[in-house]
Scaffold this motif. Sequence first.
Motif, PDB file in Angstrom:
ATOM      1  N   THR A  85       0.848  -1.127   0.045  1.00  0.00           N
ATOM      2  CA  THR A  85       0.081  -0.107  -0.226  1.00  0.00           C
ATOM      3  C   THR A  85       0.908   1.226   0.031  1.00  0.00           C
ATOM      4  O   THR A  85       1.594   1.550   0.966  1.00  0.00           O
ATOM      5  N   ALA A  86       0.504   2.207  -1.146  1.00  0.00           N
ATOM      6  CA  ALA A  86       1.279   3.423  -1.114  1.00  0.00           C
ATOM      7  C   ALA A  86       0.195   4.582  -0.715  1.00  0.00           C
ATOM      8  O   ALA A  86      -1.013   4.330  -1.053  1.00  0.00           O
ATOM      9  N   VAL A 113       5.022   5.720 -10.039  1.00  0.00           N
ATOM     10  CA  VAL A 113       6.142   5.496  -8.894  1.00  0.00           C
ATOM     11  C   VAL A 113       5.857   4.466  -7.837  1.00  0.00           C
ATOM     12  O   VAL A 113       6.492   3.741  -7.553  1.00  0.00           O
ATOM     13  N   ALA A 114       4.384   4.480  -7.360  1.00  0.00           N
ATOM     14  CA  ALA A 114       3.952   3.426  -6.492  1.00  0.00           C
ATOM     15  C   ALA A 114       4.045   1.994  -6.733  1.00  0.00           C
ATOM     16  O   ALA A 114       4.556   1.254  -6.387  1.00  0.00           O
ATOM     17  N   ARG A 115       3.728   2.030  -8.093  1.00  0.00           N
ATOM     18  CA  ARG A 115       3.895   0.562  -9.121  1.00  0.00           C
ATOM     19  C   ARG A 115       5.256   0.111  -9.004  1.00  0.00           C
ATOM     20  O   ARG A 115       5.647  -0.825  -8.455  1.00  0.00           O
ATOM     21  N   MET A 122      -3.202   2.204  -3.814  1.00  0.00           N
ATOM     22  CA  MET A 122      -2.895   3.418  -3.692  1.00  0.00           C
ATOM     23  C   MET A 122      -3.995   3.936  -2.743  1.00  0.00           C
ATOM     24  O   MET A 122      -5.259   3.964  -3.024  1.00  0.00           O
ATOM     25  N   VAL A 123      -3.681   4.628  -1.553  1.00  0.00           N
ATOM     26  CA  VAL A 123      -4.825   5.311  -0.685  1.00  0.00           C
ATOM     27  C   VAL A 123      -4.327   6.827  -0.538  1.00  0.00           C
ATOM     28  O   VAL A 123      -3.339   7.282  -0.844  1.00  0.00           O
ATOM     29  N   PRO A 161      -7.066   0.260  -6.750  1.00  0.00           N
ATOM     30  CA  PRO A 161      -5.967  -0.709  -6.985  1.00  0.00           C
ATOM     31  C   PRO A 161      -5.028  -0.234  -8.188  1.00  0.00           C
ATOM     32  O   PRO A 161      -5.328   0.665  -8.848  1.00  0.00           O
ATOM     33  N   LEU A 162      -3.915  -0.693  -8.238  1.00  0.00           N
ATOM     34  CA  LEU A 162      -2.757  -0.352  -8.926  1.00  0.00           C
ATOM     35  C   LEU A 162      -2.576  -1.335 -10.320  1.00  0.00           C
ATOM     36  O   LEU A 162      -1.247  -1.253 -10.809  1.00  0.00           O
TER      37      LEU A 162
END
Length: 182
Positions: A85-86, A113-115, A122-123, A161-162
């Motif tokens: 989780t980002a 970037v989070a991926r 992502m939250v 969701p990513l």
Amino acid sequence: MTWTVAPEPNDSPVAADLWRAYYTEVSDRWYQLHEGRSTDPDELEREIAAYSGSDLVPPRGGLLVARYGGEPAGTSGVRLLDDATAELTRVFLYAGMRGRGGAALLVRAAEDVARTLGAERMVLDTRGDLVEARALYARLGYTETEAYNEDPYAEHWFAKPLHGDEGSPVMDGSRLTADGSG
């Protein structure tokens, strides 16, 4: 004119100017809504110093700066809360840059970037008075969810969701680029 989005050191002068502008705007909006005044200058300085963005650095985060026609225009940040989780934070554009597609570009770049950090979701949190932000997140596929933190200013929490490409801009080295038509 063209937008570019690239990583930026959290302690650069550009990042500091954008953080000050972001924090001043959201703080003043809150105080004007709830207390009919602008933020006390001493309080503003304490809060800006207290949240330096030191958690928005690799290997567990990143800070991005959008430029429009080469000039700094906005920012977004991402930090891992756990391995999957980002959290999206500091999404901001100078007022004169809004309505040109930069906010969506910043959010999508932060998702990329989070991926790369391994996040699957992502939250983010936001406030009720930040209606433009809530509309942006909903438009980009975020859905309201349960609270994941106890931030005293958070009133709405979103998640996305990513998985997959999600239509994000094309990564070109360490820079994301898009034309200003978005």
